[in-house]
Design a protein around this motif. Structure first.
Motif, PDB file in Angstrom:
ATOM      1  N   GLU A  35       0.815  -1.216   0.000  1.00 32.17           N
ATOM      2  CA  GLU A  35       0.000   0.000   0.000  1.00 32.17           C
ATOM      3  C   GLU A  35       0.849   1.267   0.000  1.00 32.17           C
ATOM      4  O   GLU A  35       0.339   2.367   0.106  1.00 32.17           O
ATOM      5  CB  GLU A  35      -0.951  -0.030   1.196  1.00 32.17           C
ATOM      6  N   SER A  36       2.151   1.106  -0.171  1.00 33.13           N
ATOM      7  CA  SER A  36       3.066   2.243  -0.119  1.00 33.13           C
ATOM      8  C   SER A  36       2.758   3.301  -1.171  1.00 33.13           C
ATOM      9  O   SER A  36       2.997   4.491  -0.950  1.00 33.13           O
ATOM     10  CB  SER A  36       4.513   1.764  -0.267  1.00 33.13           C
ATOM     11  N   HIS A  39       0.983   6.746  -0.623  1.00 34.37           N
ATOM     12  CA  HIS A  39       1.689   7.898  -0.054  1.00 34.37           C
ATOM     13  C   HIS A  39       2.542   8.637  -1.079  1.00 34.37           C
ATOM     14  O   HIS A  39       3.132   9.671  -0.767  1.00 34.37           O
ATOM     15  CB  HIS A  39       2.570   7.447   1.114  1.00 34.37           C
ATOM     16  N   GLY A  50      -3.343   8.680  -2.346  1.00 30.58           N
ATOM     17  CA  GLY A  50      -4.536   8.333  -1.576  1.00 30.58           C
ATOM     18  C   GLY A  50      -5.491   9.503  -1.436  1.00 30.58           C
ATOM     19  O   GLY A  50      -6.716   9.352  -1.551  1.00 30.58           O
ATOM     20  N   ASP A  78      -7.381  11.438   4.226  1.00 29.98           N
ATOM     21  CA  ASP A  78      -6.242  10.647   4.679  1.00 29.98           C
ATOM     22  C   ASP A  78      -6.471   9.170   4.334  1.00 29.98           C
ATOM     23  O   ASP A  78      -6.808   8.359   5.192  1.00 29.98           O
ATOM     24  CB  ASP A  78      -6.038  10.838   6.181  1.00 29.98           C
ATOM     25  N   THR A  80      -5.017   5.845   3.590  1.00 32.72           N
ATOM     26  CA  THR A  80      -3.744   5.157   3.783  1.00 32.72           C
ATOM     27  C   THR A  80      -3.843   3.645   3.587  1.00 32.72           C
ATOM     28  O   THR A  80      -2.838   2.943   3.704  1.00 32.72           O
ATOM     29  CB  THR A  80      -3.182   5.450   5.192  1.00 32.72           C
TER      30      THR A  80
END
Length: 170
Positions: A35-36, A39, A50, A78, A80
């Motif tokens: 999921e990097s 960002h 995101g 936000d 994430t």
């Protein structure tokens, strides 16, 4: 340009949200389910991928809420986790599907509060064409650009998926 109606606006938003979902899946595959990429951003002063997903969804979301007589309500920016991103897209599509209003809604005056005691008043057609659609595409293109910059193997066909059903072979 043919006159817009509620259904044509819904179709545009729905099909481009499908594109956003496709881009998200392409990134998920490229980054092996990490999921990097949520960002990643183009520049330090720009918002990450995101957040671009949330902001892309906010436009059709607020259109649907307005059509249904509800106040604007932006999503949490936000984002994430992948599950959040997919949920934002699915919930936005659901809101669009639930619109049941006559085209006359587009002739109504709307007030958009911008914060810091600033606001815009415009009729529904202008709200769609001058506010929602430009913001929608800005954030969709930014999300696409972030993924391209991060090395995801996507191209114009991935961005223009809504035209695939019209492709013909000579």
């Amino acid at each position: 340009m043919p006159s817009q109606n509620i259904d044509s606006i819904k179709t545009i938003f729905q099909s481009r949200l499908t594109t956003l979902e496709h881009l998200l899946k392409s990134a998920q595959t490229h980054f092996s389910d990490s999921e990097s990429f949520l960002h990643k951003r183009i520049a330090t002063d720009m918002l990450p991928f995101g957040t671009q997903v949330a902001f892309t969804c906010n436009q059709p979301r607020n259109f649907a809420l307005w059509c249904n007589g509800k106040p604007m309500d932006n999503l949490d920016p936000d984002v994430t986790f992948l599950a959040q991103a997919y949920e934002h897209i699915a919930n936005t599509k659901g809101l669009l599907s639930g619109i049941n209003v006559e085209d006359e809604k587009l002739s109504e005056l709307i007030r958009i509060d911008l914060g810091q005691d600033l606001y815009i008043e415009m009729f529904g057609h202008a709200y769609v064409n001058d506010f929602l659609i430009p913001n929608f595409y800005f954030h969709l293109v930014t999300a696409y650009d972030i993924l391209r910059m991060a090395g995801v193997s996507i191209g114009k066909r991935d961005y223009m998926m809504h035209l695939v059903p019209f492709l013909k072979k000579a």
